[in-house]
Design a protein around this motif. Structure first.
Motif, PDB file in Angstrom:
ATOM      1  N   LEU A 202       7.362   3.745 -35.066  1.00 44.00           N
ATOM      2  CA  LEU A 202       8.253   3.570 -36.215  1.00 44.00           C
ATOM      3  C   LEU A 202       7.604   4.121 -37.483  1.00 44.00           C
ATOM      4  O   LEU A 202       8.293   4.715 -38.321  1.00 44.00           O
ATOM      5  N   TYR A 203       6.305   3.938 -37.605  1.00 40.95           N
ATOM      6  CA  TYR A 203       5.574   4.551 -38.723  1.00 40.95           C
ATOM      7  C   TYR A 203       5.748   6.071 -38.674  1.00 40.95           C
ATOM      8  O   TYR A 203       6.017   6.713 -39.685  1.00 40.95           O
ATOM      9  N   ILE A 204       5.583   6.631 -37.487  1.00 42.47           N
ATOM     10  CA  ILE A 204       5.677   8.080 -37.322  1.00 42.47           C
ATOM     11  C   ILE A 204       7.081   8.574 -37.646  1.00 42.47           C
ATOM     12  O   ILE A 204       7.248   9.552 -38.392  1.00 42.47           O
ATOM     13  N   LYS A 205       8.102   7.892 -37.126  1.00 38.24           N
ATOM     14  CA  LYS A 205       9.486   8.280 -37.424  1.00 38.24           C
ATOM     15  C   LYS A 205       9.754   8.246 -38.924  1.00 38.24           C
ATOM     16  O   LYS A 205      10.404   9.134 -39.463  1.00 38.24           O
ATOM     17  N   LYS A 206       9.268   7.201 -39.566  1.00 42.02           N
ATOM     18  CA  LYS A 206       9.494   7.038 -40.999  1.00 42.02           C
ATOM     19  C   LYS A 206       8.941   8.227 -41.781  1.00 42.02           C
ATOM     20  O   LYS A 206       9.617   8.768 -42.657  1.00 42.02           O
ATOM     21  N   VAL A 207       7.735   8.654 -41.465  1.00 38.81           N
ATOM     22  CA  VAL A 207       7.138   9.749 -42.236  1.00 38.81           C
ATOM     23  C   VAL A 207       7.679  11.111 -41.821  1.00 38.81           C
ATOM     24  O   VAL A 207       7.796  12.003 -42.650  1.00 38.81           O
ATOM     25  N   GLU A 208       8.037  11.266 -40.553  1.00 40.51           N
ATOM     26  CA  GLU A 208       8.573  12.557 -40.096  1.00 40.51           C
ATOM     27  C   GLU A 208       9.927  12.854 -40.739  1.00 40.51           C
ATOM     28  O   GLU A 208      10.254  14.017 -40.961  1.00 40.51           O
ATOM     29  N   ARG A 209      10.686  11.825 -41.051  1.00 37.47           N
ATOM     30  CA  ARG A 209      11.958  12.023 -41.760  1.00 37.47           C
ATOM     31  C   ARG A 209      11.728  12.631 -43.134  1.00 37.47           C
ATOM     32  O   ARG A 209      12.627  13.220 -43.718  1.00 37.47           O
ATOM     33  N   LYS A 210      10.530  12.469 -43.653  1.00 42.54           N
ATOM     34  CA  LYS A 210      10.177  12.996 -44.979  1.00 42.54           C
ATOM     35  C   LYS A 210       9.222  14.188 -44.859  1.00 42.54           C
ATOM     36  O   LYS A 210       8.471  14.485 -45.788  1.00 42.54           O
TER      37      LYS A 210
ATOM     38  N   GLU B  12      -2.460   2.325 -26.071  1.00 46.88           N
ATOM     39  CA  GLU B  12      -2.219   2.235 -24.621  1.00 46.88           C
ATOM     40  C   GLU B  12      -2.393   0.821 -24.095  1.00 46.88           C
ATOM     41  O   GLU B  12      -1.689   0.407 -23.183  1.00 46.88           O
ATOM     42  N   LYS B  13      -3.327   0.062 -24.667  1.00 46.65           N
ATOM     43  CA  LYS B  13      -3.557  -1.329 -24.239  1.00 46.65           C
ATOM     44  C   LYS B  13      -2.486  -2.271 -24.771  1.00 46.65           C
ATOM     45  O   LYS B  13      -2.437  -3.438 -24.378  1.00 46.65           O
ATOM     46  N   GLU B  14      -1.652  -1.755 -25.684  1.00 48.17           N
ATOM     47  CA  GLU B  14      -0.586  -2.547 -26.291  1.00 48.17           C
ATOM     48  C   GLU B  14      -1.092  -3.826 -26.948  1.00 48.17           C
ATOM     49  O   GLU B  14      -0.507  -4.901 -26.812  1.00 48.17           O
ATOM     50  N   VAL B  15      -2.197  -3.697 -27.687  1.00 44.85           N
ATOM     51  CA  VAL B  15      -2.731  -4.852 -28.410  1.00 44.85           C
ATOM     52  C   VAL B  15      -1.767  -5.260 -29.514  1.00 44.85           C
ATOM     53  O   VAL B  15      -0.999  -4.436 -30.010  1.00 44.85           O
ATOM     54  N   ASN B  16      -1.830  -6.530 -29.873  1.00 45.81           N
ATOM     55  CA  ASN B  16      -0.995  -6.982 -30.985  1.00 45.81           C
ATOM     56  C   ASN B  16      -1.724  -6.717 -32.307  1.00 45.81           C
ATOM     57  O   ASN B  16      -2.883  -6.297 -32.317  1.00 45.81           O
ATOM     58  N   PHE B  17      -1.048  -6.939 -33.424  1.00 48.62           N
ATOM     59  CA  PHE B  17      -1.649  -6.650 -34.726  1.00 48.62           C
ATOM     60  C   PHE B  17      -2.909  -7.470 -34.972  1.00 48.62           C
ATOM     61  O   PHE B  17      -3.878  -6.967 -35.539  1.00 48.62           O
ATOM     62  N   GLU B  18      -2.920  -8.712 -34.529  1.00 44.65           N
ATOM     63  CA  GLU B  18      -4.104  -9.559 -34.717  1.00 44.65           C
ATOM     64  C   GLU B  18      -5.301  -8.952 -33.987  1.00 44.65           C
ATOM     65  O   GLU B  18      -6.386  -8.808 -34.567  1.00 44.65           O
ATOM     66  N   GLU B  19      -5.112  -8.565 -32.735  1.00 44.87           N
ATOM     67  CA  GLU B  19      -6.187  -7.936 -31.957  1.00 44.87           C
ATOM     68  C   GLU B  19      -6.576  -6.587 -32.562  1.00 44.87           C
ATOM     69  O   GLU B  19      -7.760  -6.249 -32.624  1.00 44.87           O
ATOM     70  N   PHE B  20      -5.577  -5.824 -32.987  1.00 42.25           N
ATOM     71  CA  PHE B  20      -5.821  -4.502 -33.554  1.00 42.25           C
ATOM     72  C   PHE B  20      -6.783  -4.587 -34.734  1.00 42.25           C
ATOM     73  O   PHE B  20      -7.753  -3.826 -34.817  1.00 42.25           O
ATOM     74  N   PHE B  21      -6.547  -5.521 -35.648  1.00 41.33           N
ATOM     75  CA  PHE B  21      -7.420  -5.646 -36.814  1.00 41.33           C
ATOM     76  C   PHE B  21      -8.719  -6.374 -36.491  1.00 41.33           C
ATOM     77  O   PHE B  21      -9.761  -6.035 -37.040  1.00 41.33           O
ATOM     78  N   ASP B  22      -8.679  -7.357 -35.571  1.00 40.24           N
ATOM     79  CA  ASP B  22      -9.918  -8.039 -35.168  1.00 40.24           C
ATOM     80  C   ASP B  22     -10.896  -7.073 -34.517  1.00 40.24           C
ATOM     81  O   ASP B  22     -12.104  -7.205 -34.666  1.00 40.24           O
TER      82      ASP B  22
ATOM     83  N   SER C 133       3.297  -6.208 -30.815  1.00 37.55           N
ATOM     84  CA  SER C 133       2.492  -5.118 -30.292  1.00 37.55           C
ATOM     85  C   SER C 133       2.396  -3.979 -31.308  1.00 37.55           C
ATOM     86  O   SER C 133       3.411  -3.476 -31.784  1.00 37.55           O
ATOM     87  N   PHE C 134       1.166  -3.588 -31.629  1.00 39.88           N
ATOM     88  CA  PHE C 134       0.959  -2.467 -32.540  1.00 39.88           C
ATOM     89  C   PHE C 134       1.618  -1.208 -31.986  1.00 39.88           C
ATOM     90  O   PHE C 134       2.190  -0.420 -32.738  1.00 39.88           O
ATOM     91  N   SER C 135       1.579  -1.034 -30.669  1.00 37.73           N
ATOM     92  CA  SER C 135       2.146   0.175 -30.050  1.00 37.73           C
ATOM     93  C   SER C 135       3.666   0.244 -30.191  1.00 37.73           C
ATOM     94  O   SER C 135       4.243   1.321 -30.060  1.00 37.73           O
ATOM     95  N   LYS C 136       4.316  -0.863 -30.490  1.00 34.72           N
ATOM     96  CA  LYS C 136       5.765  -0.854 -30.721  1.00 34.72           C
ATOM     97  C   LYS C 136       6.088  -0.430 -32.155  1.00 34.72           C
ATOM     98  O   LYS C 136       7.128   0.161 -32.419  1.00 34.72           O
TER      99      LYS C 136
END
Length: 115
Positions: free
Chosen positions: A17-25, A52-62, A10-13
């Motif tokens: 983590l992306y946000i946490k990673k950059v906020e630490r910096k 919000e739809k909790e799409v997976n990475f495949e759906e997100f890019f498709d 799920s992209f939403s999961k």
């Protein structure tokens, strides 16, 4: 195409983590969103809807409205692999995003990240 676990993740999961990673910096969620919008063509509202739809990475890019042609200029190593050498299209799209988020976390200026 080999089925990698990340494709169905799920992209939403991963997004928080992306946000946490950059906020630490001392970077921001808004900068993460700007990178994702630049890369995929999603509007703020459409990006939020995908989360919000909790799409997976495949759906997100498709379902991405318009992948930015300049994304091909993203070069470098992520997870020990050169992004430009990845042969599987979906994995390469995911790694483009990972690389750009990584550059943000390393303090690179947005003008340089967005090529």
């Amino acid at each position: 195409m080999a089925e990698h676990k990340i494709y169905k993740m799920s992209f939403s999961k991963v997004y928080p983590l992306y946000i946490k990673k950059v906020e630490r910096k001392d970077r921001t969620k808004e900068e993460v969103d700007e990178i994702i919008r630049w890369l995929t063509g999603y509007s703020d509202e459409a990006l939020q809807a995908q989360i919000e739809k909790e799409v997976n990475f495949e759906e997100f890019f498709d379902q991405a409205p318009e992948l930015n042609p300049a994304r091909r200029e993203v070069k470098g190593v992520i997870c020990g692999v050169r992004v430009e050498d990845i042969e599987e299209p979906l994995m390469q799209e995911i790694r483009y995003m990972d690389k750009m988020i990584d550059e943000l976390a390393k303090g690179k200026k947005m003008e340089k990240i967005l090529r």
